[in-house]
Structures are given as C-alpha cells and as structure tokens.
Scaffold this active site. Structure first.
Site, mmCIF file in Angstrom:
data_model
loop_
_atom_site.group_PDB
_atom_site.id
_atom_site.type_symbol
_atom_site.label_atom_id
_atom_site.label_comp_id
_atom_site.label_asym_id
_atom_site.label_seq_id
_atom_site.Cartn_x
_atom_site.Cartn_y
_atom_site.Cartn_z
ATOM 1 N N GLU A 4 -38.774 -37.816 -77.891
ATOM 2 C CA GLU A 4 -38.675 -37.983 -79.355
ATOM 3 C C GLU A 4 -38.271 -36.664 -80.038
ATOM 4 O OE1 GLU A 4 -41.008 -40.841 -81.263
ATOM 5 O OE2 GLU A 4 -41.393 -41.961 -79.421
HETATM 6 N N1 CAA Z 1 -33.783 -39.662 -91.904
HETATM 7 C C1 CAA Z 1 -32.696 -40.195 -92.501
HETATM 8 N N2 CAA Z 1 -31.447 -39.702 -92.342
HETATM 9 C C2 CAA Z 1 -31.300 -38.648 -91.514
HETATM 10 C C3 CAA Z 1 -32.384 -38.040 -90.868
HETATM 11 C C4 CAA Z 1 -33.672 -38.592 -91.085
HETATM 12 N N3 CAA Z 1 -34.754 -38.060 -90.499
HETATM 13 N N4 CAA Z 1 -31.954 -37.016 -90.118
HETATM 14 C C5 CAA Z 1 -30.615 -36.943 -90.310
HETATM 15 N N5 CAA Z 1 -30.242 -37.939 -91.149
HETATM 16 C C6 CAA Z 1 -28.892 -38.182 -91.659
HETATM 17 C C7 CAA Z 1 -28.384 -36.946 -92.380
HETATM 18 O O1 CAA Z 1 -28.812 -36.954 -93.726
HETATM 19 C C8 CAA Z 1 -26.903 -37.078 -92.252
HETATM 20 O O2 CAA Z 1 -26.430 -38.000 -93.198
HETATM 21 P P1 CAA Z 1 -25.168 -37.640 -94.125
HETATM 22 O O3 CAA Z 1 -24.030 -37.455 -93.156
HETATM 23 O O4 CAA Z 1 -25.041 -38.839 -95.002
HETATM 24 O O5 CAA Z 1 -25.527 -36.378 -94.828
HETATM 25 C C9 CAA Z 1 -26.728 -37.714 -90.874
HETATM 26 O O6 CAA Z 1 -27.980 -38.358 -90.562
HETATM 27 C C10 CAA Z 1 -26.415 -36.708 -89.787
HETATM 28 O O7 CAA Z 1 -27.434 -35.752 -89.763
HETATM 29 P P2 CAA Z 1 -27.244 -34.348 -89.044
HETATM 30 O O8 CAA Z 1 -25.983 -33.716 -89.514
HETATM 31 O O9 CAA Z 1 -28.510 -33.580 -89.220
HETATM 32 O O10 CAA Z 1 -27.027 -34.800 -87.518
HETATM 33 P P3 CAA Z 1 -26.966 -33.953 -86.191
HETATM 34 O O11 CAA Z 1 -25.961 -34.569 -85.294
HETATM 35 O O12 CAA Z 1 -26.856 -32.501 -86.508
HETATM 36 O O13 CAA Z 1 -28.388 -34.261 -85.476
HETATM 37 C C11 CAA Z 1 -30.661 -33.872 -84.901
HETATM 38 C C12 CAA Z 1 -29.579 -33.905 -85.987
HETATM 39 C C13 CAA Z 1 -31.937 -33.627 -85.676
HETATM 40 C C14 CAA Z 1 -30.445 -32.748 -83.910
HETATM 41 C C15 CAA Z 1 -30.731 -35.233 -84.164
HETATM 42 O O14 CAA Z 1 -29.601 -35.437 -83.338
HETATM 43 C C16 CAA Z 1 -31.959 -35.385 -83.327
HETATM 44 O O15 CAA Z 1 -33.039 -35.722 -83.839
HETATM 45 N N6 CAA Z 1 -31.851 -35.174 -82.011
HETATM 46 C C17 CAA Z 1 -32.957 -35.460 -81.097
HETATM 47 C C18 CAA Z 1 -32.852 -36.849 -80.590
HETATM 48 C C19 CAA Z 1 -34.172 -37.394 -80.163
HETATM 49 O O16 CAA Z 1 -35.214 -37.166 -80.756
HETATM 50 N N7 CAA Z 1 -34.135 -38.197 -79.108
HETATM 51 C C20 CAA Z 1 -35.312 -38.861 -78.665
HETATM 52 C C21 CAA Z 1 -34.968 -40.104 -77.939
HETATM 53 S S1 CAA Z 1 -36.060 -41.434 -78.194
HETATM 54 C C22 CAA Z 1 -37.392 -41.177 -77.243
HETATM 55 O O17 CAA Z 1 -37.612 -40.135 -76.722
HETATM 56 C C23 CAA Z 1 -38.310 -42.337 -77.169
HETATM 57 C C24 CAA Z 1 -39.243 -42.327 -76.027
HETATM 58 O O18 CAA Z 1 -38.861 -42.435 -74.900
HETATM 59 C C25 CAA Z 1 -40.650 -42.234 -76.272
#
Ligand code: CAA
Length: 380
Positions: A363
């Site tokens: 996550e």
């Molecule tokens: N809520 C709503 N919108 C969001 C948001 C949020 N928390 N975070 C980003 N957004 C939106 C942004 O506002 C943006 O929108 P606009 O283009 O309209 O402005 C868009 O999404 C893109 O955002 P970013 O430019 O920040 O995107 P990014 O490519 O730089 O990625 C990141 C950001 C935080 C690194 C993201 O990729 C991330 O969280 N990565 C980690 C992935 C992750 O957690 N994976 C876990 C897998 S699931 C799992 O693990 C489950 C399990 O097994 C238990």
C-alpha cells in the site's frame, strides 16, 4: 491510555478483542506454518459486520466511523496481522471506492454483499513492471460493444486466490499516463480471468497473495467503476483509506509484540531476578510503549479527519509511515528481549518480526509515503 474513545468505540474494541482471542489466536501458529487462509474466521467476521465496518448501513455495512475501523484492524492484528490485512483490503480497498464511485447497480450487486461479508474482494493495481510507479501500468482495457476486454498481469494481489470480486485498474487510453487509467469490477468467474499460484512469503503467511492473469477477459461496460479515466483517482482514494488500515495493522502487531515482551520479561530469570527488573529491559519496554502509542494517536488523528469528511491523504501516509517504522523496531526489540528464545518458532515474536516487514512495503512503500508527505509540504 485514554484515547478519547467514545462508549461505542470502547464497546467495539472489547468485542473485537474477545473475538480475536477466542476465534483467531488458537490457529495462528498452524495457519502461519501451513500458509493456510482463515476462511472460517473471515466468514464469522462477515457475519459480525467487520468486513464493512466503515461502510454505511444503507449499503450493507456496519455504519461505524473510521476510528472504529482502525480499532478493529488493530485488535485483529494484535493477534494475527494476516487476518488484519484480509479484512483491511476488503474494507478499505474494495468497499470504500465502491461506495464513493459506484453506481446504484454496483452498490446493490457488489457493495452490499462485500460489506456484509458474503463476497470477498481484492484490489489489482500493481503489475510486474508497475509497483511504486503505479500509473506506469500496462494492462489494457479495450471497449468492444457492451463490454471491455482486459489483457495484462497484476502482481502481489492480497486476497487474490480467495476473492469473488476484483477491482482492476487498466489502461483505456495510452496517450495520458494517469488520466488514461480506468477501474473495473471483475467477477472471478469471468471468461479470461485466471489466478497464479499462492506466493511463498516471509510473513503474513496466512493471507494469500498471487498474480492475476487477464487473457482477453471480458467485463460488462456496466462494471466500469466511475468514468473512463477515473481509475487512478479511484486507486489513490482507496489507498488513502487503505493506509489507515495498514497503519492499524502495524500498530496492532506492535501492541502484540510489546505484550509478549512484557510477559516474557516477567517470566524469565537471569542473575537471580526477573529480567524485567533490569533497567536495560525496562527502558526498552518503555520506548516500545511510547512508540506504539504515538503511532496509534497519529492514526486515530488520520481516521478522525476522514470521519470529519476532510481530505486525509497526508495524514494517512504519515500514520502508515510511522506505524510501519515503529512495528519493525518494536518487533525487533521484542525478539531481543526474548534472547535465544526469540529466535525460535516456539515463541510468537519470531512470527511477529516476519509479519512486520510487509507493512513498510505494501500500500505504498515508506519511501512513497515520504514522497507524498514532502510533496504536500513543498506545495503549501
Ligand atoms: N486522492 C485523489 N486523487 C489523487 C490522489 C489521492 N490520494 N493522489 C493523487 N491523485 C491525483 C492527483 O491529484 C493527480 O490528478 P490531476 O492530474 O488531476 O492533478 C493525479 O492523481 C496524478 O497524481 P500524481 O501526479 O501525484 O501521480 P504520480 O504518478 O506522481 O504518483 C504516487 C503518485 C503517490 C507515487 C502514486 O503512484 C502511489 O501512491 N504509488 C504507490 C502505489 C501503491 O501504493 N501501491 C500499492 C499497491 S496495493 C497493495 O499493496 C494492496 C495490498 O496488497 C495490501
């Protein structure tokens, strides 16, 4: 310690603690050894309303607040974090985005049975080549009449082998990175849907984890969750809530490790006295308690922000970052206090240390949480 919990939250805490001690604790060692999914426990959790704790009653959930949800995951994870994550995924990564983005049809067909624990859900974002950089995903979804055709591979899917319903992020537009992703609700019996084998893991071995393979998997267009292009937002929204769940998992496990260390330090005698009488041990225990409480308070603060209807992205990231960091320290110290016995499978702290590590990874890794926190700081 007084966490300013309401009467209802305290009642939930004692009910779930009793359930975990009675129903989960007896099988924890065996399920870890055999990598056995706790199907009967999950069924009972569903009957008690714990698979949809924070989902409103109108959608089949228990209608409780997010603090109660954090308490439930903590108490499950104090005994068995495998059960904690199974429950957290269903609550946070499935019921929550379905509630927020789902249509009336999707609420009735999917959210209600998922929140009631009659179905189990899994969340499919990660791919072999898209982990932290989630929006690099390459699974495609191509519209074909009244259906979408999904092709690709999803990796590290918790609940992957046991679920009925999957939320799957796939690319509907290759010209935009984040806006080209859409979310789909996919039934396990869909044509072209296949599961990989159960991954052999270091910890949380009683929860399952596998690849999901989509070979021209046909999904009805009515199963698009939100609009085309909303998929990344759906995923990030789900993960905001999920990170409170994983923080709670880490805090519960930390509490379990602390309690095991306190118990052992009062039983074990060296140099003619209980080791608890040595200041070296007392200082360790005190630090373990302070760290666990600090993480708990930060997580309740994130949950309270969600309950207040405010954006809680950064608070959830801070809580997950701190909680996963402290559980590693606390579990490590718990093993140290146990000395040689801590290295044996005869004592629970050996499993706890193995179970702790994943909270720094899934996550969103700790590095990703720091990225989210720093980005907000620098744009303020
Ligand atoms: N809520 C709503 N919108 C969001 C948001 C949020 N928390 N975070 C980003 N957004 C939106 C942004 O506002 C943006 O929108 P606009 O283009 O309209 O402005 C868009 O999404 C893109 O955002 P970013 O430019 O920040 O995107 P990014 O490519 O730089 O990625 C990141 C950001 C935080 C690194 C993201 O990729 C991330 O969280 N990565 C980690 C992935 C992750 O957690 N994976 C876990 C897998 S699931 C799992 O693990 C489950 C399990 O097994 C238990």
């Amino acid at each position: 310690m007084d966490h300013l919990l309401t009467e209802q939250q305290l009642d939930i805490k004692s009910a779930i603690r009793e359930f975990a001690e009675k129903e989960i604790a007896p099988s924890v060692v065996e399920r870890d050894e055999k990598s056995q999914f706790p199907a009967e426990i999950v069924r009972k959790l569903g009957e008690l309303g714990f698979m949809g704790v924070n989902t409103p009653e109108q959608y089949g959930g228990a209608g409780l607040d997010c603090v109660s949800y954090a308490i439930v995951i903590e108490e499950l994870s104090r005994i068995d974090p495998s059960v904690g994550v199974i429950c957290s995924v269903n609550n946070s990564l499935i019921c929550y985005p379905l509630q927020k983005f789902g249509s009336d049809f999707q609420h009735k067909k999917y959210l209600r049975p998922l929140a009631e624990g009659k179905l189990l859900g899994a969340f499919c974002l990660t791919e072999p080549g898209a982990g932290s950089d989630a929006s690099a995903l390459t699974t495609t979804a191509i519209k074909d009449g009244g259906e979408y055709v999904l092709t690709g591979e999803k990796a590290f899917i918790t609940n992957g082998l046991m679920s009925d319903t999957y939320i799957i992020m796939a690319r509907t537009d290759k010209t935009s990175k984040t806006k080209g992703i859409s979310a789909f609700i996919v039934d396990a019996d869909s044509k072209g849907f296949r599961r990989g084998v159960n991954e052999k893991k270091m910890g949380i071995r009683s929860s399952d984890c596998c690849m999901i393979i989509l070979e021209e998997c046909r999904v009805p267009a009515e199963n698009l969750l939100g609009n085309e292009g909303d998929g990344f937002k759906v995923a990030m929204t789900a993960l905001d809530s999920g990170r409170i769940g994983i923080a709670a998992q880490a805090i519960g496990l930390s509490q379990g490790a602390l309690e095991a260390a306190v118990k052992y330090s009062k039983q074990r005698e060296q140099f003619g006295q209980q080791i608890a009488e040595f200041q070296a041990i007392q200082f360790k225990l005190a630090d373990m308690q302070v760290m666990t409480e600090a993480a708990r308070l930060l997580n309740y603060s994130a949950a309270r922000k969600k309950d207040a209807g405010q954006r809680f992205t950064v608070e959830a990231s801070m809580a997950k970052l701190l909680a996963s960091d402290i559980v590693m320290k606390v579990a490590m110290e718990a093993v140290q206090i146990h000395g040689g016995n801590g290295f044996l499978k005869d004592f629970p702290v050996e499993r706890m240390l193995r179970d702790a590590k994943v909270t720094e990874i899934y996550e969103g890794t700790s590095e990703i949480q720091r990225t989210i926190i720093a980005r907000q700081l620098l744009t303020e």
